[in-house]
Design an enzyme around this catalytic site. Structure first.
Site, short mmCIF file in Angstrom:
data_model
loop_
_atom_site.label_atom_id
_atom_site.label_comp_id
_atom_site.label_asym_id
_atom_site.label_seq_id
_atom_site.Cartn_x
_atom_site.Cartn_y
_atom_site.Cartn_z
CB SER A 321 69.16 20.34 103.52
OG SER A 321 67.99 20.98 103.09
CD1 TRP A 324 67.32 15.50 98.21
CD2 TRP A 324 66.20 17.43 98.32
NE1 TRP A 324 66.01 15.24 97.88
CE2 TRP A 324 65.30 16.40 97.94
CE3 TRP A 324 65.71 18.72 98.46
CZ2 TRP A 324 63.94 16.64 97.71
CZ3 TRP A 324 64.36 18.96 98.22
CH2 TRP A 324 63.49 17.92 97.85
CG HIS A 325 66.59 22.37 98.30
ND1 HIS A 325 66.83 21.84 99.53
CD2 HIS A 325 65.28 22.72 98.27
CE1 HIS A 325 65.70 21.89 100.25
NE2 HIS A 325 64.76 22.42 99.52
N GLY A 326 69.67 21.39 94.94
CA GLY A 326 70.20 21.70 93.62
C GLY A 326 71.68 21.48 93.52
CG PHE A 484 64.16 21.00 94.01
CD1 PHE A 484 63.24 21.79 94.66
CD2 PHE A 484 65.29 21.60 93.50
CE1 PHE A 484 63.46 23.15 94.83
CE2 PHE A 484 65.52 22.96 93.66
CZ PHE A 484 64.59 23.73 94.33
#
Lengths: 484, 369
Positions: A321, A324-326, A484
């Site tokens: 997660s 996924w955000h960065g 994102f």
């Protein structure tokens, strides 16, 4: 196209004006065309990426469903995953992983210059959202959760590119959104009322609260932390900012969906004041949490393989997660930090339950304990969000050091001389209290439902919100989750 | 197994849909109608604007729109000529209009001056003022051409709020702004009703003042008088920074002299306007302090800027460099510098000296060589 822009207001007014008059069979294509106009507004060439994802997943979905052989199903699924993860991996993670690899090589004295290998790609807006949405579709068909694939290309393409939720979610799931595109257009006055209300609410949150908080705290995050109290305040304010900023986008997206006759599932369920970290994740970015639960956590075994394995699975999910955000170490640490807090909460379940039992004795201690837990959770989330907000690793380290490791001098000074706290930080905390108050009013008195139930109250609140938005002005910084 | 995703909720009936569509369209028409009605009260002469006028450009625009040109032409039997000093804040700080006009009157000059210098008043912005000015044949237009007007991405650097840009640009003019891409042009040009967006900021500021006073049950506030925007600052010194990481720093290749540059486009517009009106256009450069020229502009870029000025069709006049103590900050003269420049200007009106591009006598840091 930003939601909080003049062009978008004109876009949506024109869209609705034509949309309601179009025959049903043209509505899908009309929305699809407008969704591509919306997306291509930044850069028309980006439309080719979303088109590629659409075509591949449409074709893969049909073939997975039509094929009886399990191996062939798997191959089509892999094609879908490879295309979407490939797109995401290339545009979002190439520079990060290559950069880290080069850094490692240089640690071993290989003289490799990053500039020769980094592509410095611009991240296509919304790619993290629509690739996950289309992968979920393919996986659902493979698993049998979707029995019949969508055979109408226009409907499927609209499912991928539906502009209200295209660039920052909610990540809609096919069993919920796709069937709506097959149904005839239907609208009700309650849907219109709720849609308008949510759009105004979203704009209030964004232009009145989030942008004001952003203006206050941005200068503090542009440099290393120099004062513990200022850093701590900026940290707390950012946690409020990101909630109102992100939830405002979802409000506008859901509101627009309602005006167009479609239901988009809620993405936030009062996550601002919650007594525990797991509770927070049950209410925050619900669509993404459910995605990770259904496609990562459960396939890893979920909570069915013992306590230790459950915690490991949680850490893996939160790590992914974060990633996924960065594509940066900051986000990896942010994800792992969130995972550790969840694991920590699990480990402390028994003592917390005991303590809770003691505090339940009377109403006063119960309420006090509840809000103490909420404050504790808020501070933990805010602490981890340091890594989310700081622009780089060094700034994040300076914040952690200044807030937690530099002693109590600045805090004591602020306690005995409150005027030493910059006025703007002090004033901005008023917004945090306002968000808290509205949050609790909604929780205890279902404020929104009461307003929507009465046309007069609805009209008054919309006019008030409209006036407030008009005073503060529309154009401002983009939504945080656009990155994102 | 994952929890099943709930299906979408049941749909309303067809009759409910027809009702709801009528409702929604009614709301739409009410919203659009409301904006149009509102824009009717947002015209430039609206009283509420008086209470919201606060920025430099808002005041200069107000002056341009309400200038009593006859008063400035009352000499020479009502046939007096005007020198229009239109440009940036450097124009505002460098010249004392009252003193110049007094001296020109004593000298029985055929000219009087009108000074319209606004913050970040590059040609692209101030070109929008000329539509309000009664420029006549025989007048002279003077515009300053400082180096920071030709920075790359000047609109980003100047950070004009869109409301300010809308004050001096027509909705059709946004399509002509070459330094904007299509998305930016669409964004600004789509702000309709246009008068609403152009004046909205001032109206809101005015309303805020009324509400604040209304809440304290005081009498309505007096109309706000013009501040230093219409004259000049009165301080001797204002703190300033000369930092390479400042937004004001102009590095190597930091300027853009192409036709797409916002202020070069504006300069062409001003030149075209002057040609149409058959008036002389004089471009002037009032040098910033030496420390600024040495530390805040790469010397190669400064040389390119000098070449650019020499390449212009219009004559560029270089005003004298002032001593370092005669500056308010890094680029604006203080009262001593203004005195000297005012005196120079008085003599320059009838005998314009071309002057020389300032030579750098300050120590140039390594990063600027």
């Amino acid at each position: 196209m930003l939601f909080n822009s003049k062009i978008f207001i004109s876009f949506i007014l024109l869209t609705l004006s034509f949309y309601y008059f179009l025959p049903d069979r043209w509505k899908i294509w009309f929305l699809l065309a407008l969704s591509y106009v919306f997306y291509g507004f930044w850069d028309p060439t980006l439309c080719s990426l979303i088109a590629l994802s659409t075509v591949v997943d449409y074709w893969c979905g049909r073939n997975i469903a039509d094929t009886t052989e399990q191996n062939k199903k798997k191959r089509w699924l892999y094609l879908s995953l490879a295309t979407n993860l490939g797109l995401l991996g290339f545009f979002k993670y190439y520079d990060f992983f290559v950069g880290e690899f080069i850094h490692l090589l240089n640690l071993f004295q290989f003289q490799v210059h990053p500039e020769d290998y980094l592509l410095k790609l611009l991240l296509p807006v919304g790619i993290s959202f629509y690739t996950f949405q289309t992968m979920a579709y393919s996986i659902d068909i493979y698993r049998g959760d979707i029995k019949e694939p969508e055979r109408h290309f226009g409907r499927f393409a609209l499912y991928v590119a539906f502009f209200p939720q295209l660039v920052a979610g909610p990540v809609e799931r096919a069993p919920h959104l796709l069937p709506q595109f097959s149904r005839p257009f239907r609208l009700s006055i309650p849907m219109v009322k709720e849609g308008v209300f949510l759009i105004f609410l979203g704009f209030i949150k964004k232009v009145v609260i989030a942008d004001r908080l952003a203006n206050v705290i941005e200068p503090y995050y542009e440099r290393f932390a120099e004062n513990s109290v200022e850093a701590a305040w900026a940290m707390l304010l950012f946690t409020c900012q990101i909630y109102v900023d992100f939830s405002s986008y979802s409000d506008i997206a859901i509101g627009l969906g309602l005006l167009l006759g479609y239901h988009i599932r809620p993405n936030f369920n009062l996550p601002f004041v919650v007594p525990s970290i797991p509770e927070r994740w049950r209410r925050w970015h619900i669509s993404m949490s459910h995605w990770f639960r259904d496609y990562i956590f459960i396939p890893l075994g979920g909570s069915r393989k013992g306590a230790v394995r459950t915690q490991v699975n949680i850490l893996i999910v939160m790590f992914l997660s974060g990633l996924w955000h960065g594509a940066s170490n900051n986000f990896v640490v942010w994800g792992i930090g969130n995972g550790l807090t969840m694991v920590g909460h699990k480990l402390l379940t028994k003592p917390l339950r005991l303590l809770s039992g003691l505090m339940e004795k009377n109403a006063v201690t119960r309420v006090a304990y509840y809000y103490l837990c909420c404050w504790n959770t808020f501070c933990m989330i805010a602490s981890i969000n340091i890594f989310f907000r700081c622009p780089d690793w060094e700034t994040a380290k300076s914040y952690v050091r200044e807030i937690f490791l530099s002693g109590l001098t600045d805090y004591q000074n602020a306690l005995f001389h409150p005027t030493s706290i910059p006025q703007e930080l002090f004033d901005a905390f008023g917004w945090v209290l306002a968000v808290f108050a509205i949050h609790e009013l909604q929780r205890y008195f279902q404020l929104k439902d009461r307003i929507l139930h009465s046309t007069l109250l609805w009209a008054i609140s919309c006019v008030i919100m409209f006036e407030i938005v008009a005073v503060f002005g529309i154009s401002g910084p983009q939504f945080i989750y656009y990155q994102f | 197994m994952p929890k099943p995703i709930p299906p979408p909720p049941p749909q309303p009936t067809l009759e409910e849909t027809h009702q709801a569509v009528r409702w929604a369209l009614g709301l739409l028409m009410t919203t659009v109608g409301f904006f149009w009605l509102l824009s009717l009260s947002y015209h430039p002469k609206a009283a509420i604007l008086d209470y919201g006028r606060s920025s430099s450009l808002e005041w200069i625009l107000y002056r341009a729109q309400n200038l009593d040109t006859k008063r400035y032409r009352s000499h020479n039997n009502g046939k007096g000529k005007i020198i229009w000093l239109v440009g940036s804040s450097t124009i505002r700080e460098s010249f004392d209009e009252k003193i110049i006009n007094r001296e020109l009157n004593i000298q029985e000059s055929e000219y009087r001056i009108v000074k319209l210098g606004t913050n970040r008043g590059g040609a692209g912005i101030v070109a929008g003022l000329f539509q309000y000015l009664d420029v006549q044949q025989g007048d002279i237009v003077v515009h300053n051409v400082p180096p920071n007007s030709y920075k790359q991405n000047w609109l980003d650097y100047a950070a004009f709020p869109s409301y300010d840009l809308m004050l001096v640009k027509d909705s059709s003019e946004f399509w002509d702004i070459n330094s904007w891409n299509l998305a930016e042009k669409l964004e600004q040009a789509s702000a309709i009703p246009f008068q609403y967006w152009a004046h909205h900021n001032m109206v809101m500021k005015g309303l805020t003042r009324w509400i604040v006073y209304g809440m304290s049950l005081e009498l309505p506030p007096p109309k706000r008088g013009p501040r230093h925007y219409l004259t000049y600052h009165r301080h001797e010194f204002r703190d300033f920074e000369l930092r390479k990481d400042s937004a004001n720093y102009i590095g190597k290749e930091g300027m853009d002299f192409s036709d797409e540059q916002f202020n070069i486009q504006g300069l062409r517009k001003i030149a075209a306007f002057c040609a149409e009106k058959d008036v002389e256009l004089r471009l002037i450069y009032i040098p910033a302090r030496q420390a600024y020229l040495a530390e805040m502009i790469h010397q190669d870029t400064l040389a390119q800027y000098q070449t650019f000025l020499e390449s212009l069709d219009e004559e560029v006049y270089f005003f004298p460099q002032q001593p370092e103590d005669d500056y308010l900050d890094s680029i604006h003269p203080n009262f001593r510098g203004r005195k000297a420049l005012t005196e120079y200007f008085i003599g320059w009106v009838d005998s314009p000296q071309k002057g020389k591009f300032p030579s750098i006598t300050w120590d140039i840091p390594e990063y600027n060589r």
